[in-house]
Design an enzyme around this catalytic site. Structure first.
Site, PDB file in Angstrom:
ATOM      1  CB  CYS A 112      -0.933  -0.004   1.202  1.00 23.37           C
ATOM      2  SG  CYS A 112      -1.778  -1.569   1.403  1.00 23.37           S
ATOM      3  CG  HIS A 247      -3.535   3.009   2.014  1.00 15.54           C
ATOM      4  ND1 HIS A 247      -3.947   2.677   0.746  1.00 15.54           N
ATOM      5  CD2 HIS A 247      -3.651   1.872   2.762  1.00 15.54           C
ATOM      6  CE1 HIS A 247      -4.280   1.404   0.726  1.00 15.54           C
ATOM      7  NE2 HIS A 247      -4.124   0.884   1.937  1.00 15.54           N
ATOM      8  CG  ASN A 277      -7.004  -1.052   0.752  1.00 14.51           C
ATOM      9  OD1 ASN A 277      -6.188  -0.670  -0.077  1.00 14.51           O
ATOM     10  ND2 ASN A 277      -6.655  -1.467   1.953  1.00 14.51           N
TER      11      ASN A 277
END
Ligand code: 4VN
Length: 322
Positions: A112, A247, A277
């Protein structure tokens, strides 16, 4: 010597949208549960496009917005944990698709945090003065690595890609940087395990290759460690930042983080309601959408903080005069 500037942004996601209600048809879950626990309402899921296809769309869009020829690119860096292959890199395939024959190309693997690590890397290439133009893209097809029978992870992730064109500038835009890893916590978030499989391996111990996450551990790490790193960075930067682009893992992270570091919640941008996500693609998609909206302008007048965190565990922040 030189200074990197983001001169164009772009994003792309597969057209197929999968809603929480769609997921509740195949998993024991509900729109209410997913929305209230994560802030996610839907995600884009690829039906036929792989990671390099999404990244190629973003790269083509960056080139057409800028009017540049692919031959003018010096490098292509792709942050991904879901490359089409381990070899070649997704970046090599994109370079071939574009016909960007003068560009070197490689992938960055930092989960990520990949886009922030890749952008920091690219900025050093630009700062050396040896390169004039390059693109950095975060691209993921997370749907390939999910266990679609596990409701605790399958509902969280989505597919997509976003990226930036970097060009030389006479002013400094990348102002503060902090990149970090705690490899002792690698087991808390993992995917793509490759088991030993040669005839010389006697004990066959197969571990799953799909994504697994200790949600509590990763959530706690984000609240504790990432909050502290953002707070420290803001304390060392004398001016106000206009927006924080974190994020997009979970809306509750943004709510808790805002309180914890005493920053106005309205400064935290979000789009996980529509994308879920997307790992390394989440920050560049968020950036591109907000430039499209006109909230963020690429005119050197605003300051933004990018903060990424995830598998590794890794975390990284950048303050950019955008
Ligand atoms: C950062 C974070 C997460 C993450 C961790 C946990 C979590 C996202 C667990 C509890 C569950 C709701 C969902 Cl904080 C993931 C990454 C990886 O990109 C990075 N969601 N949840 C619940 O409420 O039961």
């Amino acid at each position: 010597m030189g200074f990197a500037k983001m001169t164009q942004v772009a994003h792309y996601a597969p057209s197929r949208i999968v809603t929480n209600d769609d997921l509740s048809q195949i998993l024991d879950t509900s729109d209410e549960w997913i929305r209230s626990r994560t802030g996610i309402g839907q995600r884009h899921i690829s039906e036929h496009e792989d990671t390099s296809d999404l990244a190629t769309k973003v790269a083509e869009s960056l080139l057409s917005k800028s009017g540049l020829s692919p031959l003018e690119l010096d490098f292509i860096i792709i942050a991904t944990i879901t490359p089409d292959h381990n070899m070649p890199s997704a970046a090599a395939k994109v370079q071939g698709n574009l016909g960007a024959q003068n560009a070197f190309a490689f992938d960055v693997t930092a989960a990520c945090s990949g886009f922030v690590f890749a952008l920091a890397t690219a900025e050093k290439f630009m700062a050396s003065g040896a390169y004039q133009k390059g693109i950095v893209i975060g691209a993921e097809v997370m749907s390939k690595v999910l266990d679609w029978s596990d409701r605790s992870t399958a509902v969280l992730f989505g597919d997509g890609a976003g990226g930036v064109l970097l060009e030389q500038s006479d002013r400094q835009h990348f102002l503060v940087e902090s990149l970090n890893t705690d490899g002792s916590q690698w087991q808390n978030l993992q995917s793509g395990r490759k088991n030993l499989s040669s005839p010389f391996q006697e004990i066959v111990k197969k571990e799953p290759s799909f994504l697994t996450m200790d949600g509590r551990a990763v959530f706690d790490f984000t609240i504790r460690t990432v909050s502290k790193s953002i707070r420290q960075m803001l304390d060392h930067y004398p001016e106000e930042v206009d927006y924080l682009l974190l994020h997009q893992a979970n809306i509750r992270i943004l709510d808790k983080m805002a309180k914890k570091i005493s920053v106005d919640r309205d400064k935290f941008l979000a789009n996980m309601d529509r994308y879920g996500n997307t790992s390394g693609a989440s920050i560049p998609i968020l950036l591109s959408e907000n430039v499209e909206k006109g909230l963020i302008r690429l005119d050197g007048t605003q300051t933004i903080l990018l903060s990424a965190f995830g598998g590794g565990l890794t975390w990284g922040n950048l303050i950019v005069k955008i």
